[in-house]
Design an enzyme around this catalytic site. Structure first.
Site, short mmCIF file in Angstrom:
data_model
loop_
_atom_site.label_atom_id
_atom_site.label_comp_id
_atom_site.label_asym_id
_atom_site.label_seq_id
_atom_site.Cartn_x
_atom_site.Cartn_y
_atom_site.Cartn_z
N ASP A 104 1.07 -1.27 -0.04
CA ASP A 104 0.08 0.18 0.14
C ASP A 104 0.93 1.31 0.04
O ASP A 104 1.84 1.31 0.83
CB ASP A 104 -0.81 0.02 1.28
CG ASP A 104 -2.32 0.09 0.92
OD1 ASP A 104 -2.51 1.12 0.01
OD2 ASP A 104 -3.18 -0.59 1.46
N ASP A 206 -3.06 4.52 -2.52
CA ASP A 206 -4.39 5.08 -1.66
C ASP A 206 -4.73 6.36 -2.09
O ASP A 206 -3.73 7.34 -2.39
CB ASP A 206 -3.91 4.85 -0.38
CG ASP A 206 -5.08 5.43 0.64
OD1 ASP A 206 -6.12 4.64 0.66
OD2 ASP A 206 -5.02 6.37 1.31
N GLU A 260 -6.10 3.84 -6.61
CA GLU A 260 -7.65 4.23 -5.88
C GLU A 260 -8.11 5.55 -6.02
O GLU A 260 -7.23 6.32 -5.71
CB GLU A 260 -7.59 3.85 -4.26
CG GLU A 260 -8.88 4.20 -3.74
CD GLU A 260 -8.58 4.33 -2.12
OE1 GLU A 260 -9.59 3.97 -1.57
OE2 GLU A 260 -7.79 4.85 -1.80
N HIS A 332 -11.42 -3.61 2.57
CA HIS A 332 -11.56 -3.19 4.14
C HIS A 332 -12.19 -1.99 4.12
O HIS A 332 -12.43 -1.58 5.44
CB HIS A 332 -9.94 -2.87 4.42
CG HIS A 332 -9.49 -1.75 3.50
ND1 HIS A 332 -9.12 -1.97 2.24
CD2 HIS A 332 -8.97 -0.40 3.95
CE1 HIS A 332 -8.63 -0.55 1.78
NE2 HIS A 332 -8.29 0.00 2.79
N ASP A 333 -12.62 -1.15 3.02
CA ASP A 333 -13.62 -0.15 3.19
C ASP A 333 -14.99 -0.28 2.98
O ASP A 333 -15.97 0.60 2.89
CB ASP A 333 -12.98 1.06 2.00
CG ASP A 333 -11.77 1.71 2.62
OD1 ASP A 333 -11.38 1.96 3.78
OD2 ASP A 333 -10.97 1.92 1.55
#
Length: 379
Positions: A104, A206, A260, A332-333
């Protein structure tokens, strides 16, 4: 198959990605938190599943105000997760089984405990403009502008040490980096190359489409979903920054990059960033917004299947020739797919198999969130 088609057969187009959220994946020492040695223990399991790539959520040094997305040191491992030696072993174990690792990358913001911010708040000449600072008084009702944070409330917090406000699009402990400062970009590229040189196989980036802000940071439209978004989502220099990032870190490397992009990016807009000299694929949210209720993503309403089909078809067709799709239903979101799109009671098993069939028969790279392979449901 033609030579041209062979060229297009990138390894990441034929891969299955498995997302590991370290804190809840596997606890090797019984302290209640998952860790990197726990992931190592499960490498054979992942191999048997048929996983090709592991995406590892942040394990860097962090005060954990936002589950590790507030990074205090990009080049160290948080003790809760283990050591750099543990990380090196994980990489080695994956590579020994012809599996790959992507990390990440969080470079829209750092932790307020990062060395850069600690120096910036003192007015240190080299770091003074590493973040977005604005003059103001701590008791002012008037903020530097009307921008809001994605976490609610003002996107500005006052720092007593510097005597100014700093911008944070997320938690107040996550100050936004100033990408207009070339020194910031140089330090980011140096850090990325450090990880790539250690042998990782790419990055999941991210909120990468937030790194460019409108010069001067003017007031935003109060009608935006998040006030100010028109000035920090897909900002004016985003294409320039992504191109420069590619040229300085990724060009010539056989790696996978997943950007993302939040804020309602369309398939047509995504096509500008994926492909040759760009990102491998992007994470978008259009398909997971079709059932969001007034209370947000955990307040899901009845799904309009026709709308979902329209959205998925649009992304499939738009990126069919030029570009590539990142395929996901959970991460995870987001809520668990079986609880959200299926029946997590009587028909949990059937729902899980149906959703997996749907995901794996689309064109693109499937992303499996840990537990999805066993039909895990919401807590």
């Amino acid at each position: 198959m033609s030579d041209g088609a062979d060229v297009d057969r990138e390894w990441w187009k034929e891969a299955v990605v498995y997302q590991v959220y370290p804190r809840s994946f596997n606890d090797s020492d019984g302290d209640g938190n998952g860790d990197i040695p726990g992931i190592v223990e499960k490498v054979d399991y992942l191999d048997e599943l048929g996983v090709d790539v592991v995406w590892l959520n942040p394990v860097y040094e962090s005060p954990l105000a936002d589950n590790g997305y507030d990074i205090a040191d990009y080049q160290s491992i948080h003790p809760e997760f283990g050591t750099m030696d543990d990380w090196e072993r994980l990489l080695e174990e994956l590579h020994d089984r012809d599996m790959r690792l992507i990390m990440d990358l969080v470079v829209n913001h750092t932790s307020d405990e990062h060395e850069w911010f600690e120096r910036s708040r003192t007015g240190n000449e080299r770091y003074a403009d590493y973040y977005h600072w604005k003059e103001g008084e701590p008791d002012d009702d008037v903020q530097p502008n009307n921008w809001n944070s994605f976490f609610g409330g003002s996107a500005w917090s006052y720092d007593d040490e510097r005597g100014e406000y700093y911008l944070h699009l997320f938690d107040e402990k996550q100050p936004d980096l100033n990408w207009r400062n070339a020194a910031v970009r140089e330090d980011v590229y140096e850090m990325m190359n450090w990880w790539l040189d250690r042998g990782i196989d790419g990055f999941r980036m991210d909120v990468i489409n937030l790194i460019s802000k409108t010069e001067g940071l003017p007031d935003g439209d109060p009608g935006d979903e998040v006030t100010g978004a028109g000035h920090f989502v897909d900002g004016p220099r985003l294409d320039e920054y992504v191109t420069e990032l590619y040229e300085r870190t990724l060009e010539g490397r056989d790696v996978m990059t997943v950007g993302e992009m939040i804020g309602g990016i369309s398939a047509d807009e995504a096509a500008e960033y994926v492909g040759e000299d760009g990102l491998s694929m992007i994470i978008h949210f259009e398909h997971v917004h079709v059932d969001v209720g007034p209370g947000g993503k955990w307040d899901v309403v009845d799904l309009d299947l026709a709308e979902l089909k329209t959205v998925v078809t649009d992304w499939q067709e738009t990126l069919a020739e030029e570009g590539w799709n990142c395929l996901y239903l959970s991460n995870h979101d987001q809520p668990r797919a079986v609880s959200r799109f299926g029946d997590d009671g009587e028909y949990r098993r059937e729902s899980a198999k149906m959703l997996a069939t749907f995901l794996f028969t689309l064109q693109g790279t499937p992303f499996v969130f840990q537990g999805q392979e066993i039909g895990m449901t919401n807590a």
